[in-house]
Design an enzyme around this catalytic site. Structure first.
Site, PDB file in Angstrom:
ATOM      1  N   SER A  75       0.828  -1.217   0.000  1.00  0.00           N
ATOM      2  CA  SER A  75       0.000   0.000   0.000  1.00  0.00           C
ATOM      3  C   SER A  75       0.858   1.261   0.000  1.00  0.00           C
ATOM      4  O   SER A  75       0.422   2.308  -0.484  1.00  0.00           O
ATOM      5  CB  SER A  75      -1.058   0.003   1.107  1.00  0.00           C
ATOM      6  OG  SER A  75      -0.498  -0.276   2.313  1.00  0.00           O
ATOM      7  N   ALA A 132       2.343   5.797  -3.288  1.00  0.00           N
ATOM      8  CA  ALA A 132       3.397   6.534  -4.010  1.00  0.00           C
ATOM      9  C   ALA A 132       2.979   6.733  -5.467  1.00  0.00           C
ATOM     10  O   ALA A 132       3.111   7.818  -6.026  1.00  0.00           O
ATOM     11  CB  ALA A 132       4.720   5.786  -3.915  1.00  0.00           C
ATOM     12  N   ARG A 180      -5.229   4.813  15.548  1.00  0.00           N
ATOM     13  CA  ARG A 180      -6.601   5.302  15.731  1.00  0.00           C
ATOM     14  C   ARG A 180      -7.004   5.103  17.190  1.00  0.00           C
ATOM     15  O   ARG A 180      -6.904   3.996  17.727  1.00  0.00           O
ATOM     16  CB  ARG A 180      -7.551   4.535  14.823  1.00  0.00           C
ATOM     17  CG  ARG A 180      -8.983   5.026  14.915  1.00  0.00           C
ATOM     18  CD  ARG A 180      -9.856   4.366  13.872  1.00  0.00           C
ATOM     19  NE  ARG A 180      -9.438   4.692  12.534  1.00  0.00           N
ATOM     20  CZ  ARG A 180      -9.579   3.872  11.475  1.00  0.00           C
ATOM     21  NH1 ARG A 180     -10.096   2.676  11.642  1.00  0.00           N
ATOM     22  NH2 ARG A 180      -9.188   4.264  10.290  1.00  0.00           N
ATOM     23  N   GLU A 212       0.413   9.312  11.803  1.00  0.00           N
ATOM     24  CA  GLU A 212      -0.938   9.846  11.621  1.00  0.00           C
ATOM     25  C   GLU A 212      -1.824   9.323  12.747  1.00  0.00           C
ATOM     26  O   GLU A 212      -1.926   8.110  12.955  1.00  0.00           O
ATOM     27  CB  GLU A 212      -1.533   9.417  10.278  1.00  0.00           C
ATOM     28  CG  GLU A 212      -2.886  10.089  10.054  1.00  0.00           C
ATOM     29  CD  GLU A 212      -3.688   9.491   8.897  1.00  0.00           C
ATOM     30  OE1 GLU A 212      -3.852  10.167   7.892  1.00  0.00           O
ATOM     31  OE2 GLU A 212      -4.132   8.332   9.028  1.00  0.00           O
ATOM     32  N   GLU A 237     -19.464   3.274   6.691  1.00  0.00           N
ATOM     33  CA  GLU A 237     -19.325   4.069   5.456  1.00  0.00           C
ATOM     34  C   GLU A 237     -18.171   3.551   4.605  1.00  0.00           C
ATOM     35  O   GLU A 237     -18.277   3.452   3.389  1.00  0.00           O
ATOM     36  CB  GLU A 237     -19.098   5.547   5.827  1.00  0.00           C
ATOM     37  CG  GLU A 237     -19.173   6.511   4.664  1.00  0.00           C
ATOM     38  CD  GLU A 237     -17.836   6.776   3.995  1.00  0.00           C
ATOM     39  OE1 GLU A 237     -17.826   7.395   2.940  1.00  0.00           O
ATOM     40  OE2 GLU A 237     -16.782   6.332   4.523  1.00  0.00           O
TER      41      GLU A 237
HETATM   42  P1  0O2 Z   1      -6.329   4.026   5.487  1.00  0.00           P
HETATM   43  O1  0O2 Z   1      -6.128   2.621   5.086  1.00  0.00           O
HETATM   44  O2  0O2 Z   1      -7.396   4.178   6.547  1.00  0.00           O
HETATM   45  O3  0O2 Z   1      -5.061   4.745   5.808  1.00  0.00           O
HETATM   46  P2  0O2 Z   1      -4.279  11.019   2.434  1.00  0.00           P
HETATM   47  O4  0O2 Z   1      -4.240  10.140   3.666  1.00  0.00           O
HETATM   48  O5  0O2 Z   1      -3.240  12.106   2.455  1.00  0.00           O
HETATM   49  O6  0O2 Z   1      -4.277  10.190   1.177  1.00  0.00           O
HETATM   50  P3  0O2 Z   1      -6.193  13.012   2.938  1.00  0.00           P
HETATM   51  O7  0O2 Z   1      -7.554  13.225   2.342  1.00  0.00           O
HETATM   52  O8  0O2 Z   1      -5.226  14.134   2.874  1.00  0.00           O
HETATM   53  O9  0O2 Z   1      -5.651  11.679   2.317  1.00  0.00           O
HETATM   54  O10 0O2 Z   1      -6.244  12.660   4.440  1.00  0.00           O
HETATM   55  P4  0O2 Z   1      -7.440  12.600   5.393  1.00  0.00           P
HETATM   56  O11 0O2 Z   1      -8.632  13.305   4.864  1.00  0.00           O
HETATM   57  O12 0O2 Z   1      -6.876  13.079   6.684  1.00  0.00           O
HETATM   58  O13 0O2 Z   1      -7.816  11.054   5.425  1.00  0.00           O
HETATM   59  C1  0O2 Z   1      -6.924  10.074   5.832  1.00  0.00           C
HETATM   60  C2  0O2 Z   1      -7.634   8.873   6.434  1.00  0.00           C
HETATM   61  O14 0O2 Z   1      -8.814   9.292   7.136  1.00  0.00           O
HETATM   62  C3  0O2 Z   1      -8.149   7.848   5.442  1.00  0.00           C
HETATM   63  O15 0O2 Z   1      -7.136   6.974   5.177  1.00  0.00           O
HETATM   64  C4  0O2 Z   1      -9.288   7.177   6.222  1.00  0.00           C
HETATM   65  O16 0O2 Z   1      -8.771   6.265   7.170  1.00  0.00           O
HETATM   66  C5  0O2 Z   1      -9.870   8.344   6.978  1.00  0.00           C
HETATM   67  N1  0O2 Z   1     -10.942   9.002   6.216  1.00  0.00           N
HETATM   68  C6  0O2 Z   1     -10.874  10.206   5.608  1.00  0.00           C
HETATM   69  N2  0O2 Z   1     -12.034  10.514   5.039  1.00  0.00           N
HETATM   70  C7  0O2 Z   1     -12.881   9.483   5.264  1.00  0.00           C
HETATM   71  C8  0O2 Z   1     -14.259   9.216   4.907  1.00  0.00           C
HETATM   72  O17 0O2 Z   1     -14.934   9.993   4.257  1.00  0.00           O
HETATM   73  N3  0O2 Z   1     -14.780   8.038   5.345  1.00  0.00           N
HETATM   74  C9  0O2 Z   1     -14.059   7.151   6.094  1.00  0.00           C
HETATM   75  N4  0O2 Z   1     -14.673   6.031   6.473  1.00  0.00           N
HETATM   76  N5  0O2 Z   1     -12.754   7.352   6.419  1.00  0.00           N
HETATM   77  C10 0O2 Z   1     -12.189   8.513   6.014  1.00  0.00           C
HETATM   78  P5  0O2 Z   1      -7.059   6.178   3.809  1.00  0.00           P
HETATM   79  O18 0O2 Z   1      -5.827   6.620   3.120  1.00  0.00           O
HETATM   80  O19 0O2 Z   1      -8.342   6.286   3.059  1.00  0.00           O
HETATM   81  O20 0O2 Z   1      -6.919   4.701   4.192  1.00  0.00           O
END
Ligand code: 0O2
Length: 221
Positions: free
Chosen positions: A71, A76, A99, A161, A176
């Site tokens: 992943s 990347a 988390r 994170e 969701e």
């Molecule tokens: P995983 O497997 O959970 O890590 P980025 O992380 O930089 O690609 P972004 O949008 O800058 O993306 O970061 P953001 O908004 O802080 O979101 C990062 C993570 O928050 C996501 O990780 C999800 O875990 C969670 N998240 C953000 N938005 C949503 C949403 O609308 N619904 C749900 N259920 N989770 C959300 P990843 O990368 O998706 O996956």
């Protein structure tokens, strides 16, 4: 393999970039595992001390995840990050993820304050989706923090994170997330609307529970 071929597996990576990068990647990921260990210990201490002094726990559960090499590669490629350790380090901030799920909204901010106030922790980014939920209703407090990791030959500041949210927010996010994946990102409008309603119900539940708690115990903590 040409430069335009997709790199989706570690085998592809070895072919494209050589064994050195693969070996370096394994070493590189280790420091993120150590950062998860450091922050997990800090959270466990905060939790145990709080439980000793109060009548509830500020933490329901904690989950950690270290991004797999696959992943990491997928991310990347998605963001156009070169496959070098330096570039991955600079551009991908969620290799280590923690988390923390809390009963009450006040606990969420308490965890942020307690961790952020520690002298070796630096909060480098705050995205408050509780104060400003996403359009789909997603609520959570996201932080990027760094913590020093003491390796044998040097000290590295490693980003982690941190997602901190309530049980109600977490329940909504996990349902969701599974719906989003089932529909491959294109969720039908009716379902989206219902998820929006459910997100508002979850937010109301958080508000009601906090009010009941304050009524019964006379304090938000
Ligand atoms: P995983 O497997 O959970 O890590 P980025 O992380 O930089 O690609 P972004 O949008 O800058 O993306 O970061 P953001 O908004 O802080 O979101 C990062 C993570 O928050 C996501 O990780 C999800 O875990 C969670 N998240 C953000 N938005 C949503 C949403 O609308 N619904 C749900 N259920 N989770 C959300 P990843 O990368 O998706 O996956």
């Amino acid at each position: 393999m040409t430069t335009t071929d997709p790199i989706t597996t570690l085998v592809d990576l070895v072919e494209a970039s050589g064994e050195d990068l693969t070996r370096d990647l394994t070493r590189f990921r280790m420091r993120y595992k150590f950062a998860i260990d450091e922050i997990s210990t800090k959270i466990a201490i905060l939790r145990e001390e709080f439980e000793h002094n109060h009548d509830h726990s500020p933490i329901e559960h904690v989950r950690t995840r270290l991004k797999s090499p696959e992943s990491l590669l997928a991310k990347a490629r998605k963001i156009g990050c070169p496959l070098t350790i330096d570039a991955l380090e600079e551009q991908i901030r969620d290799i280590a993820g923690i988390r923390v799920v809390c009963p009450f909204v006040s606990d969420v901010y308490w965890i942020m304050e307690m961790l952020g106030g520690q002298s070796d922790v630096e909060v480098v980014e705050v995205e408050d989706y509780i104060a400003e939920p996403k359009a789909n209703g997603y609520r959570s407090l996201h932080l990027i923090i760094t913590v020093p990791v003491y390796l044998s030959d040097r000290v590295v500041e490693v980003p982690v994170e941190l997602q901190i949210r309530t049980i109600a927010m977490d329940f909504w996010a996990s349902v969701e997330h599974s719906i989003y994946y089932k529909y491959d990102g294109t969720v039908p409008t009716t379902l989206r609307d219902e998820l929006g309603d459910a997100a508002r119900t979850a937010a109301d539940l958080d508000t009601t529970m906090a009010r009941l708690r304050t009524e019964v115990h006379g304090t938000a903590r």
